[in-house]
Design a protein around this motif. Structure first.
Motif, PDB file in Angstrom:
ATOM      1  N   HIS A 162       0.863  -1.182   0.000  1.00 27.51           N
ATOM      2  CA  HIS A 162       0.000   0.000   0.000  1.00 27.51           C
ATOM      3  C   HIS A 162       0.902   1.234   0.000  1.00 27.51           C
ATOM      4  CE1 HIS A 162      -4.025   1.695   1.713  1.00 27.51           C
ATOM      5  NE2 HIS A 162      -3.542   2.431   0.737  1.00 27.51           N
TER       6      HIS A 162
ATOM      7  N   ARG B 152       1.118  -4.957   3.750  1.00 30.81           N
ATOM      8  CA  ARG B 152      -0.127  -5.379   4.391  1.00 30.81           C
ATOM      9  C   ARG B 152      -0.293  -6.888   4.319  1.00 30.81           C
ATOM     10  NH1 ARG B 152      -4.999  -1.582   2.928  1.00 30.81           N
ATOM     11  NH2 ARG B 152      -5.745  -2.676   4.751  1.00 30.81           N
TER      12      ARG B 152
ATOM     13  N   TYR C 282      -2.771   0.580  -4.083  1.00 33.48           N
ATOM     14  CA  TYR C 282      -2.688  -0.669  -3.335  1.00 33.48           C
ATOM     15  C   TYR C 282      -2.698  -1.817  -4.322  1.00 33.48           C
ATOM     16  CZ  TYR C 282      -3.804  -4.421  -0.046  1.00 33.48           C
ATOM     17  OH  TYR C 282      -3.780  -5.578   0.680  1.00 33.48           O
TER      18      TYR C 282
END
Length: 129
Positions: free
Chosen positions: A5, A121, A86
């Protein structure tokens, strides 16, 4: 669920006014940048906001990617932009493509200052499975 991200807050953008004000023009530029980065657009929404007492209305450009998403918000009265890229890296590593897309958008807006953040992430902890 693993992914990269990237975010950036841009200030003092010296770009052409259309990139801050024109939803269709910004949408085309974003779509071109997505394609050039080697990512796959699967949906899109480009929205212009009305002017307010503070100045002209900004634009939100969102592109849904097979790999995840791109979102751009502009504040023309402040010559500011926020960028959000992202990419999901579960099946393949798209990190290089995400960085290429971010770099293309930074070049488009020509900011004086940039505050960038990188977040990994959804790291999978295989020992906890």
């Amino acid at each position: 669920m693993q992914g990269l991200h990237l975010t950036a807050d841009l200030h003092g953008c010296h770009c052409a006014p259309a990139w801050l004000l024109d939803a269709a023009a910004l949408g085309r530029a974003c779509t071109d940048a997505v394609r050039a980065a080697g990512l796959q657009a699967v949906g899109q929404l480009f929205h212009g906001f009305p002017a307010t007492a503070q100045g002209p209305g900004g634009v939100t450009a969102t592109i849904l990617l097979a790999e995840s998403h791109l979102c751009v918000h502009t504040w023309p009265e402040r010559r500011a932009v926020t960028l959000d890229v992202y990419v999901c890296n579960f099946g393949a590593d798209h990190s290089g493509k995400a960085h290429a897309l971010m770099d293309a958008l930074l070049a488009l807006f020509e900011p004086t200052t940039v505050d960038r953040h990188v977040l990994q992430r959804g790291e999978v902890n295989l020992s906890a499975a």
